[in-house]
Design a protein around this motif. Structure first.
Motif, PDB file in Angstrom:
ATOM      1  N   ARG A   1      19.921 -10.296 -17.632  1.00 43.47           N
ATOM      2  CA  ARG A   1      19.635 -10.486 -18.937  1.00 43.47           C
ATOM      3  C   ARG A   1      20.888 -10.410 -19.797  1.00 43.47           C
ATOM      4  O   ARG A   1      20.949 -11.582 -20.761  1.00 43.47           O
TER       5      ARG A   1
ATOM      6  N   TRP B   1      11.233   3.930 -16.009  1.00 42.80           N
ATOM      7  CA  TRP B   1      11.299   3.408 -14.694  1.00 42.80           C
ATOM      8  C   TRP B   1      11.892   1.855 -14.801  1.00 42.80           C
ATOM      9  O   TRP B   1      13.119   1.722 -14.536  1.00 42.80           O
ATOM     10  N   ILE B   2      11.106   1.068 -15.428  1.00 44.60           N
ATOM     11  CA  ILE B   2      11.728  -0.367 -15.820  1.00 44.60           C
ATOM     12  C   ILE B   2      11.699  -0.567 -17.391  1.00 44.60           C
ATOM     13  O   ILE B   2      10.462  -1.021 -17.653  1.00 44.60           O
ATOM     14  N   PRO B   3      12.718  -0.292 -18.073  1.00 41.28           N
ATOM     15  CA  PRO B   3      12.487  -0.313 -19.575  1.00 41.28           C
ATOM     16  C   PRO B   3      12.124  -1.598 -19.998  1.00 41.28           C
ATOM     17  O   PRO B   3      11.344  -1.758 -21.030  1.00 41.28           O
ATOM     18  N   ARG B   4      12.686  -2.663 -19.206  1.00 43.68           N
ATOM     19  CA  ARG B   4      12.517  -4.000 -19.787  1.00 43.68           C
ATOM     20  C   ARG B   4      11.004  -4.424 -20.144  1.00 43.68           C
ATOM     21  O   ARG B   4      10.779  -4.936 -21.102  1.00 43.68           O
ATOM     22  N   PHE B   5      10.093  -3.807 -19.376  1.00 44.24           N
ATOM     23  CA  PHE B   5       8.637  -3.928 -19.447  1.00 44.24           C
ATOM     24  C   PHE B   5       7.847  -2.949 -20.113  1.00 44.24           C
ATOM     25  O   PHE B   5       6.823  -2.794 -19.812  1.00 44.24           O
TER      26      PHE B   5
ATOM     27  N   TYR C   1       6.196  -4.451 -24.767  1.00 48.96           N
ATOM     28  CA  TYR C   1       5.564  -4.433 -23.454  1.00 48.96           C
ATOM     29  C   TYR C   1       5.115  -2.947 -23.163  1.00 48.96           C
ATOM     30  O   TYR C   1       6.059  -2.244 -23.295  1.00 48.96           O
TER      31      TYR C   1
ATOM     32  N   VAL D   1       1.458 -16.161 -16.368  1.00 47.56           N
ATOM     33  CA  VAL D   1       0.411 -15.663 -17.197  1.00 47.56           C
ATOM     34  C   VAL D   1       0.969 -15.673 -18.698  1.00 47.56           C
ATOM     35  O   VAL D   1       0.109 -16.027 -19.548  1.00 47.56           O
TER      36      VAL D   1
ATOM     37  N   PHE E   1       1.327  -0.692 -13.607  1.00 48.78           N
ATOM     38  CA  PHE E   1       2.455  -1.355 -12.669  1.00 48.78           C
ATOM     39  C   PHE E   1       2.376  -0.323 -11.411  1.00 48.78           C
ATOM     40  O   PHE E   1       2.544  -0.697 -10.245  1.00 48.78           O
TER      41      PHE E   1
ATOM     42  N   PHE F   1      -0.720  -0.262  -9.392  1.00 47.25           N
ATOM     43  CA  PHE F   1      -0.571  -1.456  -8.435  1.00 47.25           C
ATOM     44  C   PHE F   1       0.560  -1.526  -7.408  1.00 47.25           C
ATOM     45  O   PHE F   1       0.183  -1.761  -6.319  1.00 47.25           O
ATOM     46  N   PHE F   2       1.730  -1.091  -7.684  1.00 49.52           N
ATOM     47  CA  PHE F   2       2.661  -0.676  -6.588  1.00 49.52           C
ATOM     48  C   PHE F   2       1.923   0.213  -5.496  1.00 49.52           C
ATOM     49  O   PHE F   2       2.288  -0.176  -4.329  1.00 49.52           O
TER      50      PHE F   2
ATOM     51  N   PHE G   1       9.063  -8.107  -4.091  1.00 55.59           N
ATOM     52  CA  PHE G   1       7.851  -7.848  -5.169  1.00 55.59           C
ATOM     53  C   PHE G   1       8.366  -8.031  -6.581  1.00 55.59           C
ATOM     54  O   PHE G   1       7.377  -8.506  -7.331  1.00 55.59           O
TER      55      PHE G   1
ATOM     56  N   TYR H   1      14.081   0.476  -7.677  1.00 54.40           N
ATOM     57  CA  TYR H   1      14.718   0.510  -8.808  1.00 54.40           C
ATOM     58  C   TYR H   1      15.444  -0.717  -9.595  1.00 54.40           C
ATOM     59  O   TYR H   1      16.638  -0.732  -9.432  1.00 54.40           O
ATOM     60  N   PRO H   2      14.669  -1.629  -9.980  1.00 58.24           N
ATOM     61  CA  PRO H   2      15.103  -2.752 -10.544  1.00 58.24           C
ATOM     62  C   PRO H   2      15.885  -2.937 -11.629  1.00 58.24           C
ATOM     63  O   PRO H   2      16.360  -3.814 -12.057  1.00 58.24           O
ATOM     64  N   ALA H   3      15.972  -2.000 -12.369  1.00 61.56           N
ATOM     65  CA  ALA H   3      16.408  -1.823 -13.760  1.00 61.56           C
ATOM     66  C   ALA H   3      17.844  -2.292 -13.945  1.00 61.56           C
ATOM     67  O   ALA H   3      18.146  -3.079 -14.741  1.00 61.56           O
TER      68      ALA H   3
ATOM     69  N   ILE I   1       5.964  -7.463  -0.993  1.00 63.17           N
ATOM     70  CA  ILE I   1       5.371  -6.343  -1.196  1.00 63.17           C
ATOM     71  C   ILE I   1       6.020  -5.361  -1.597  1.00 63.17           C
ATOM     72  O   ILE I   1       7.078  -5.272  -1.601  1.00 63.17           O
ATOM     73  N   PRO I   2       5.379  -4.530  -2.494  1.00 62.66           N
ATOM     74  CA  PRO I   2       6.122  -3.512  -3.181  1.00 62.66           C
ATOM     75  C   PRO I   2       6.963  -2.596  -2.337  1.00 62.66           C
ATOM     76  O   PRO I   2       6.847  -2.543  -1.125  1.00 62.66           O
TER      77      PRO I   2
ATOM     78  N   LEU J   1      -1.531  -8.541 -15.910  1.00 69.52           N
ATOM     79  CA  LEU J   1      -0.380  -9.006 -16.806  1.00 69.52           C
ATOM     80  C   LEU J   1      -0.753  -9.678 -17.904  1.00 69.52           C
ATOM     81  O   LEU J   1      -0.347  -9.837 -18.712  1.00 69.52           O
TER      82      LEU J   1
ATOM     83  N   ILE K   1      17.657  -6.338 -13.677  1.00 70.74           N
ATOM     84  CA  ILE K   1      17.267  -6.800 -14.829  1.00 70.74           C
ATOM     85  C   ILE K   1      18.143  -6.858 -15.841  1.00 70.74           C
ATOM     86  O   ILE K   1      18.337  -7.742 -16.316  1.00 70.74           O
TER      87      ILE K   1
ATOM     88  N   PHE L   1       2.838  -0.957 -20.085  1.00 70.05           N
ATOM     89  CA  PHE L   1       1.813  -0.940 -18.722  1.00 70.05           C
ATOM     90  C   PHE L   1       1.094   0.250 -18.802  1.00 70.05           C
ATOM     91  O   PHE L   1       0.360   0.720 -18.160  1.00 70.05           O
TER      92      PHE L   1
ATOM     93  N   GLU M   1      -0.661  -1.749  -3.451  1.00 69.77           N
ATOM     94  CA  GLU M   1      -0.099  -2.672  -2.381  1.00 69.77           C
ATOM     95  C   GLU M   1       0.590  -2.123  -1.448  1.00 69.77           C
ATOM     96  O   GLU M   1       0.478  -2.363  -0.420  1.00 69.77           O
ATOM     97  N   MET M   2       1.118  -0.873  -1.459  1.00 70.48           N
ATOM     98  CA  MET M   2       2.141  -0.373  -0.768  1.00 70.48           C
ATOM     99  C   MET M   2       1.595   0.179   0.328  1.00 70.48           C
ATOM    100  O   MET M   2       2.136   0.211   1.506  1.00 70.48           O
TER     101      MET M   2
ATOM    102  N   ILE N   1       7.713   0.025 -18.375  1.00 76.36           N
ATOM    103  CA  ILE N   1       7.239   0.455 -17.405  1.00 76.36           C
ATOM    104  C   ILE N   1       7.598   1.878 -17.098  1.00 76.36           C
ATOM    105  O   ILE N   1       8.772   2.003 -17.199  1.00 76.36           O
TER     106      ILE N   1
END
Lengths: 513, 477
Positions: free
Chosen positions: B472, A71-75, A203, B396, A137, A140-141, B385, B463-465, B379-380, A190, B468, A205, A144-145, A77
């Motif tokens: 970067r 999903w988000i390879p940076r972290f 990283y 953190v 992650f 949590f998503f 978010f 889909y934030p990839a 919010i997600p 985190l 990001i 999750f 909250e959603m 996730i």
């Protein structure tokens, strides 16, 4: 792939309902019903075909079904969904209560029907996501959603209280409580992720990776704080007593379907979160925390029950009784024996049935009397056909009469806890007396006593009878034959127990019922 | 030649400004002027790609083109494009001259692009003024309105005072170190240690820049100016202008890490803490959406300061991500206000009761505003978010628990007023106020812009990839 479908079906169904409103009032309702029936059928199909009695090797998670994608390879996730016996039971419960929520608001909701069902189905979709997500992650998503549609449900279709805008206040309170505590959980997540990063240099999750880190790399002090972050988030949602402020208001103002979802499923996400995340991630810290949790559980049992005795609003009474029941759940979770944990699962299911039943009944009374104030009721036994008898059954269930599902759950919780925490069990058991008092108050004040008027009120129609009797059959079935439920959750609960007691053998030899 | 290519976005924006000026002199035509502006800005946006092929490159001692400046430039150009389109919708029915708005907008955009590329105090000051001066005019553009005139004058006076502080600070730094370029300044500061005059100089520069960013003790102008000024000008002030100043502050802190000595560092941390809490607390009881957005932007720059305070690890990435999400969200929120205020003369439709029950008249416009409010609240499912997640993560990572605590507390407080706005949109309307967007708003350019922004905010939230990766890539150059 079926797991993705389970999550997507309510979301897509919700969008269809929203757009279907332009064709009239009925299409959104039928689409919502069809969506939830499809969801329920899918879960039951999964249940039927899978085998959940398996027990994997020591420490390894055993997922019956799994699905993952980056999903988000940076972290690191991932969209990582997994299903075991515990999540299966919870999702089946979600599907069932989803159907009930749609059916019970069939006549109650007459404005903006499409948008209402959009919110209702999105809550259910979010909850299913919570029960399936294994990536923290993603968890949590969804966590909250699901608040946003619930907020709208209370704020827009709620009942106004005595002074103007209370439903909006109740909704805002609910949202802020849960969101703020959720952020604490994000901080804890985190903290764990960066501890993992410090140890391994990457990283992640993922549940497995973080569990490994949490048990091997954290200093006890750090583990304690992070555990507290998770605990507070779940404690607010559950709710545990000093953090329960939002619950009575939210229940009192929510529409019936909102109350059913709130009591039946949303509170269960908290218990599920403790069983899935808080305990397995931090077993040692949780064990150290157990005395506090037990104390809070007992406090909740008595506080909820005593305040329930003093309520005039039927829904508030049921809401406070929920706090009381959740006290038992908390005690069961932190006792950490398999028997008690199995009891927790049964008690969650049982409470979902009995509380939903009582909320639906108060909704039906409201439709007929336009009040929920018990001082204005009384003597309804002769005025409404059918409803009082059914109400008696649900009150008995809530009280924990043998033969109902609640009895099995509470019995298992207390029995399982007795080995390690005898005094807690002794004190908690006396909470049953209070439960009997407030339960009988409901019957006494609403159905007996002098009638205010003599005109008969409308009896139950076919929809209501099918809904209530169906729920009642389930309560009795689980109460008399809880075997299938226990078998399904057994492996998952054994896992939790094994993690909790990894360092020390249980003080008492286990007995199996 | 490479230098010219690297500077091409800036050159194109300036050229567009000149063309627009000549066109206005030749013939007043609103649509033509707006079209020319939008075409020029789009060309400049495309030219950022040319600049990207040359980067990193120091063009003169004053200007550098690198990933950070291109990142800032792209954001500024996008924000300016949105402001031009929204401005077109807003000015369509306005009395008086309409074409000069685009001229001012282009000049300010040029200032912003120059500011993010500055690597010298001289170019910093020069481009900051180029950014601010046209803003005075834009904020007071509908000068027949009392509020707008007041906003313009207030911003001008306070901005001039802030510039004076900035200049004084620069003079002190120059007097002690003999350098004006960022790199030389950083080196000299590192060797000089904690000299009193240097600290005073840095403090004064911080006041000057903090004013533009409305960091807390210097925030007093923000709500008044946001409330009074015409919506498209406020949009530019809230988005492009703040992005430019924040990027240059980021560059300053990056190229002179010695600025972060203990005293200065704790000062920044305290400012961040106070800004987050004050912004959110003051927003609680506002009855005016633009004013509320003003306070909320104060709070958001408090969150951004957290990344600047930490200034290690993921800090640059965090600040960049947060800026992207903030700009998109702010543009969307102000865009809706602009569209609702458009077809009428008089003050903008920004009181909360104007929005009561909007959902039942304009469902899609309301959906846009709802998405923006959720995104501001973090919010997600929305881009906000991801930004909030980054801020908490960077806090953190550096174990700055006080700041993390303030972010959590600030977000919790913030929810209250975002939710208030949101629920107002959906409430049924007794004795409703008929301030409404035109019926064909969705077909107009402004409507397309806000819908696209909402789609983007949701897309980046889910889909934030790509975002990001882009950030970067820019940060690595």
């Amino acid at each position: 792939m079926i797991l993705v479908c389970l999550i997507l079906i309510p979301f897509i169904g919700g969008l269809l309902c929203w757009q279907a409103e332009r064709f009239g009032e009925q299409p959104p309702r039928w689409i919502a019903l069809g969506t939830m029936l499809l969801e329920l059928a899918l879960v039951l199909g999964v249940w039927w075909h899978g085998d959940y009695g398996l027990n994997a090797a020591q420490g390894a998670a055993d997922w019956a079904l799994e699905w993952r994608a980056a999903w988000i390879p940076r972290f690191g996730i991932e969209v990582h969904l997994a299903l075991d016996g515990l999540s299966l039971i919870m999702i089946a419960l979600t599907g069932l209560l989803g159907v009930l929520a749609v059916v019970c608001s069939w006549h109650e909701i007459s404005r903006r029907i499409g948008f209402f069902h959009l919110n209702l189905l999105w809550i259910l979709g979010g909850v299913v996501g919570v029960f399936l997500a294994i990536d923290l992650f993603l968890f949590f998503f969804f966590w909250e959603m699901m608040l946003v549609p619930m907020y709208f449900l209370i704020a827009l279709w709620g009942h106004s209280g005595s002074t103007g805008n209370t439903r909006i206040q109740a909704a805002t309170k609910f949202f802020i409580y849960t969101q703020a505590s959720g952020l604490l959980m994000l901080v804890a997540i985190l903290g764990l992720v960066f501890a993992h990063y410090a140890a391994t240099g990457e990283y992640s999750f993922s549940y497995e990776a973080l569990r490994h880190t949490a048990q091997n790399e954290l200093s006890p002090q750090m583990a304690w704080w992070l555990m507290l972050g998770f605990f507070i988030a779940f404690a607010v949602k559950m709710p545990v007593v000093p953090l329960h402020g939002w619950l009575p208001d939210a229940h009192a103002q929510a529409p019936t379907a909102g109350s059913v979802d709130l009591a039946g499923i949303l509170l269960k996400t908290a218990a599920y979160g403790m069983l899935r995340f808080a305990l397995p991630l931090f077993p040692e810290a949780s064990q150290a925390f157990a005395p506090v949790a037990m104390g809070l559980g007992i406090l909740g049992i008595f506080y909820g029950a005593i305040l329930a005795c003093g309520q005039h609003d039927l829904k508030r009474l049921v809401a406070y009784s929920s706090i009381s029941h959740m006290g038992f759940v908390l005690i069961g979770i932190y006792s950490g024996t398999e028997l008690a944990l199995q009891g927790v699962v049964v008690l969650m299911v049982a409470h979902a049935f009995s509380a939903s039943g009582l909320f639906i009944i108060s909704g039906q009374l409201y439709e007929r009397l336009h009040t929920r104030d018990m001082r204005l009721m009384g003597g309804l036994w002769g005025r409404i056909k059918g409803l009082p008898g059914i109400a008696l059954c649900f009150v008995a269930a809530s009280m924990g009469i043998p033969g109902t599902a609640n009895f099995v759950g509470e019995f298992l919780v207390l029995f399982g806890t007795f080995g390690t925490w005898p005094w807690v069990v002794v004190v908690a058991s006396s909470g049953f007396v209070l439960a009997a008092i407030y339960s009988l108050f409901i019957m006494q004040r609403v159905y007996f006593g002098p009638a205010k008027e003599d005109t008969p009120l409308g009896g139950l129609d076919g929809r209501e009878i099918v809904m209530m009797l169906g729920l009642l059959v389930l309560v009795l079935w689980v109460g008399l034959y809880p075997g299938p439920l226990l078998d399904t959750s057994e492996a998952a609960m054994q896992n939790v127990e094994r993690i909790m007691t990894l360092e020390e053998t249980p003080a008492m030899p286990e007995e199996t019922p | 030649m490479t230098s010219l290519l690297a500077l091409s976005p800036l050159i194109l924006v300036c050229a567009t400004a000149i063309v627009v000026m000549l066109t206005i002199a030749w013939r007043r035509h609103h649509d033509l002027t707006a079209t020319l502006t939008v075409v020029g800005l789009n060309l400049a946006l495309a030219a950022q790609l040319l600049a990207w092929w040359q980067a990193p490159l120091d063009v003169t001692p004053l200007i550098t083109v690198d990933g950070l400046s291109i990142f800032g430039g792209v954001l500024i150009l996008i924000a300016t494009l949105a402001c031009a389109t929204l401005g077109h919708a807003y000015l369509e029915g306005a009395r008086g001259p309409r074409e000069e708005y685009y001229l001012l907008l282009l000049c300010a955009a040029a200032g912003g692009i120059a500011l993010v590329s500055s690597r010298h105090l001289a170019s910093l000051f020069f481009s900051l003024e180029l950014l601010s001066m046209p803003l005075y005019g834009m904020l007071a553009y509908t000068y027949r309105e009392r509020g707008a005139l007041e906003a313009g004058v207030k911003y001008m006076v306070l901005s001039a005072a802030a510039s004076a502080f900035l200049l004084f600070g620069m003079a002190l730094l120059y007097a002690r170190t003999g350098h004006l370029d960022f790199a030389g300044l950083g080196g000299a500061l590192a060797s000089a240690g904690g000299d009193g005059w240097l600290l005073a100089g840095m403090g004064m520069m911080l006041i000057g820049l903090g004013f533009k960013l409305s960091i807390v003790p210097f925030h007093l102008w923000t709500p008044d100016v946001y409330e009074g000024s015409p919506a498209p000008a406020a949009t530019f002030l809230a988005s492009a202008s703040k992005v430019a100043v924040l990027v240059v502050l980021l560059r300053l802190l990056q190229s002179a890490p010695a600025i972060q000595d203990a005293w200065f560092h704790s000062l920044l941390a305290v400012l961040a803490f106070v800004t987050m809490l004050t912004g959110n607390l003051l927003a609680l009881m506002q009855q005016d959406l633009k004013r509320l957005l003003g306070y909320s932007s104060i709070a958001h720059f408090g969150y951004l300061l957290v990344a600047l305070v930490i200034n290690e690890g993921m800090a640059v990435e965090t600040a960049s991500i947060y800026l992207v999400t903030y700009v998109l969200t702010t543009l969307g929120a102000f865009g809706v206000v602009t569209l609702l205020s458009s077809p009428y003369g008089g003050a903008d439709a920004s009181r909360l009761h104007h929005y009561r029950g909007l959902f039942w008249r304009r469902p899609y416009l309301t959906a846009v505003l709802t998405v923006m409010m959720l995104s501001l609240a973090g919010i997600p499912l929305t881009a906000g978010f991801i930004g909030k997640f980054y801020i908490v993560a960077v806090g953190v990572e550096a174990s700055r628990w006080w700041l993390v605590g303030a972010v959590v507390a600030g977000s919790a407080i913030g929810l209250y007023y975002y939710l208030r706005v949101m629920v107002t949109l959906f409430l049924p309307e007794p004795g409703m106020q008929r301030r409404d967007a035109t019926t064909d708003w969705a077909q107009r350019a402004g409507g397309v812009v806000v819908l696209a922004l909402a789609a983007l905010v949701v897309l980046l939230g889910v889909y934030p990839a790509p975002m990001i990766d882009w950030v970067r890539l820019m940060a690595a150059t």
